[in-house]
Write a protein that holds these residues in place. Structure first.
Motif, PDB file in Angstrom:
ATOM      1  N   ALA A   1       0.844  -1.213   0.000  1.00  0.00           N
ATOM      2  CA  ALA A   1       0.000   0.000   0.000  1.00  0.00           C
ATOM      3  C   ALA A   1       0.876   1.258   0.000  1.00  0.00           C
ATOM      4  O   ALA A   1       0.674   2.189   0.779  1.00  0.00           O
ATOM      5  CB  ALA A   1      -0.947  -0.006   1.194  1.00  0.00           C
ATOM      6  N   THR A   2       1.847   1.290  -0.910  1.00  0.00           N
ATOM      7  CA  THR A   2       2.897   2.310  -0.882  1.00  0.00           C
ATOM      8  C   THR A   2       2.346   3.725  -0.993  1.00  0.00           C
ATOM      9  O   THR A   2       2.661   4.601  -0.165  1.00  0.00           O
ATOM     10  CB  THR A   2       3.914   2.054  -2.008  1.00  0.00           C
ATOM     11  OG1 THR A   2       4.401   0.706  -1.898  1.00  0.00           O
ATOM     12  CG2 THR A   2       5.081   3.027  -1.901  1.00  0.00           C
ATOM     13  N   ARG A   3       1.546   3.979  -2.014  1.00  0.00           N
ATOM     14  CA  ARG A   3       1.007   5.338  -2.208  1.00  0.00           C
ATOM     15  C   ARG A   3       0.138   5.759  -1.032  1.00  0.00           C
ATOM     16  O   ARG A   3       0.149   6.917  -0.617  1.00  0.00           O
ATOM     17  CB  ARG A   3       0.195   5.421  -3.500  1.00  0.00           C
ATOM     18  CG  ARG A   3       1.022   5.444  -4.779  1.00  0.00           C
ATOM     19  CD  ARG A   3       0.160   5.801  -5.959  1.00  0.00           C
ATOM     20  NE  ARG A   3      -0.449   7.126  -5.793  1.00  0.00           N
ATOM     21  CZ  ARG A   3      -1.676   7.445  -6.213  1.00  0.00           C
ATOM     22  NH1 ARG A   3      -2.451   6.532  -6.787  1.00  0.00           N
ATOM     23  NH2 ARG A   3      -2.137   8.656  -6.043  1.00  0.00           N
ATOM     24  N   LEU A   4      -0.630   4.813  -0.504  1.00  0.00           N
ATOM     25  CA  LEU A   4      -1.507   5.140   0.620  1.00  0.00           C
ATOM     26  C   LEU A   4      -0.685   5.479   1.858  1.00  0.00           C
ATOM     27  O   LEU A   4      -0.970   6.463   2.562  1.00  0.00           O
ATOM     28  CB  LEU A   4      -2.451   3.964   0.908  1.00  0.00           C
ATOM     29  CG  LEU A   4      -3.372   4.122   2.124  1.00  0.00           C
ATOM     30  CD1 LEU A   4      -4.183   5.404   2.035  1.00  0.00           C
ATOM     31  CD2 LEU A   4      -4.302   2.913   2.234  1.00  0.00           C
ATOM     32  N   ARG A   5       0.349   4.704   2.135  1.00  0.00           N
ATOM     33  CA  ARG A   5       1.188   5.009   3.299  1.00  0.00           C
ATOM     34  C   ARG A   5       1.891   6.358   3.135  1.00  0.00           C
ATOM     35  O   ARG A   5       2.032   7.119   4.091  1.00  0.00           O
ATOM     36  CB  ARG A   5       2.204   3.888   3.534  1.00  0.00           C
ATOM     37  CG  ARG A   5       1.570   2.601   4.053  1.00  0.00           C
ATOM     38  CD  ARG A   5       2.610   1.567   4.479  1.00  0.00           C
ATOM     39  NE  ARG A   5       3.440   1.133   3.362  1.00  0.00           N
ATOM     40  CZ  ARG A   5       4.705   1.472   3.191  1.00  0.00           C
ATOM     41  NH1 ARG A   5       5.320   2.259   4.089  1.00  0.00           N
ATOM     42  NH2 ARG A   5       5.392   1.022   2.154  1.00  0.00           N
ATOM     43  N   GLU A   6       2.302   6.666   1.915  1.00  0.00           N
ATOM     44  CA  GLU A   6       2.920   7.964   1.664  1.00  0.00           C
ATOM     45  C   GLU A   6       1.939   9.097   1.891  1.00  0.00           C
ATOM     46  O   GLU A   6       2.291  10.139   2.476  1.00  0.00           O
ATOM     47  CB  GLU A   6       3.464   8.013   0.234  1.00  0.00           C
ATOM     48  CG  GLU A   6       4.675   7.118   0.006  1.00  0.00           C
ATOM     49  CD  GLU A   6       5.096   7.040  -1.451  1.00  0.00           C
ATOM     50  OE1 GLU A   6       6.183   6.498  -1.722  1.00  0.00           O
ATOM     51  OE2 GLU A   6       4.320   7.524  -2.320  1.00  0.00           O
TER      52      GLU A   6
END
Length: 362
Positions: A58-63
């Motif tokens: 969930a890279t974009r969400l965590r960013e």
């Protein structure tokens, strides 16, 4: 079946239908009556590619979460709602022979999370339907591994101020994990910060969980997140589902974070309607009704007079409304009522006035 699993009473969601099958206006699950952000709805429509697995990290969400809250993405883990993360917190740090501590009238998932991995539940006496810090600290033993606190609390709406939360943490041994459940954290005003995020940033034994199910209005997408020290995040990443947040959920959550105007509008609506509804209940105080002061998106209304909670529950269903009755949590004399649209809150207040002996229109 494991004997400790056999002790679990499966989670029962808020009802949406009457006993005769009629669809009811659902004020039983603390959902957002304003729905979700139009940006999130647009993102859901563009999700696409269902044949491919979602980003496992969930890279974009965590960013996006990190950018909004000032947290390094590496200190964030996402889950299938915050429920998954609450369960993983116990699974990662407690087991048979260990104890999990929480206050009476807490979120029912804490008990389930403890029992599912064989831990012993320690339910501590409350103070005015909220957490009693002294009682909780007194319940901690050498076997304690996890302490849960929901702030604001579900199902009572009570709130533990910053000084008390800090005092609770300061009294815990370093090897005890404090999990602060912030499912309703976005309903707090800026000056009501309980300091949980700061504790999670500064200490190695604090985990804070949040959800997109409440103020963001994405309950159907099942998206949650948690933050804490790197070793805590690492533990949860080891045991969570590898593709636990869907592609559509990740995209909708990122879009929802971009629309903080919707969050503000939802918070303002909730505060105004909660205050109006609380005033209506207070006017029925001499008829046996009382509301527990709430910082969440619901009120717990107690019935101490001739009108019983069960009778009111049935009358509301007959009128087309579903609210939450929680006798299994020791709240048989109360109903948890989600703050909905203005017309719905007025209709329920009018009905309660009628049931208790007369009109009570503001």
């Amino acid at each position: 079946m494991k004997p400790y699993v056999a002790k679990i009473h499966a989670y029962v969601p808020g009802k949406a239908k009457a006993s005769d099958g009629r669809q009811l206006i659902k004020l039983s699950a603390n959902e957002n009556p304003l729905g979700c952000s139009p940006l999130a709805m647009q993102a859901l429509g563009l999700a696409g590619a269902p044949a491919f697995y979602p980003d496992p990290g969930a890279t974009r969400l965590r960013e996006a979460i990190g950018a909004l809250h000032g947290i390094e993405p590496e200190r964030i883990v996402c889950g299938t709602g915050s429920d998954e993360l609450l369960n993983l917190a116990v699974q990662g740090f407690a087991g048979e022979g260990d104890e999990v501590v929480f206050s009476r009238y807490s979120f029912v998932v804490y008990e389930i999370a403890a029992l599912r991995c064989g831990a012993t539940i320690v339910e501590v006496a409350d103070r005015d339907f909220g957490a009693d810090v002294d009682a909780m600290l007194a319940a901690v033993t050498e076997r304690t591994r996890v302490v849960f606190i929901a702030n604001p609390n579900n199902p009572t709406g009570t709130f533990l101020p910053r000084a008390e939360l800090e005092r609770l943490h300061a009294g815990l041994p370093d090897n005890v994990l404090l999990v602060v459940d912030h499912a309703y954290g976005e309903y707090l005003e800026a000056d009501e910060d309980d300091g949980a995020m700061a504790l999670a940033d500064a200490h190695g034994n604090v985990l804070v969980t949040r959800t997109f199910s409440k103020i963001y209005g994405l309950a159907g997408e099942r998206i949650g997140w948690a933050t804490g020290a790197p070793h805590l995040v690492d533990a949860l990443n080891r045991i969570r589902g590898p593709f636990n947040v869907t592609t559509s959920g990740q995209r909708a959550a990122v879009a929802a974070l971009e629309d903080q105007d919707f969050v503000t509008a939802s918070r303002d609506h909730n505060a105004a309607e909660r205050e109006r509804f609380a005033e209506r209940i207070a006017m029925l105080g001499n008829r046996g009704l009382a509301a527990v002061p709430s910082k969440a998106n619901f009120l717990l209304v107690r019935f101490t007079g001739e009108l019983t909670a069960e009778t009111a529950l049935n009358a509301m269903a007959e009128a087309g409304y579903a609210v939450r009755h929680l006798p299994g949590q020791g709240l048989g004399d109360a109903l948890r009522i989600t703050i909905g649209r203005r017309e719905d809150m007025d209709a329920i207040a009018d009905l309660l006035a009628e049931l208790t002996g007369g009109a009570n229109a503001l």
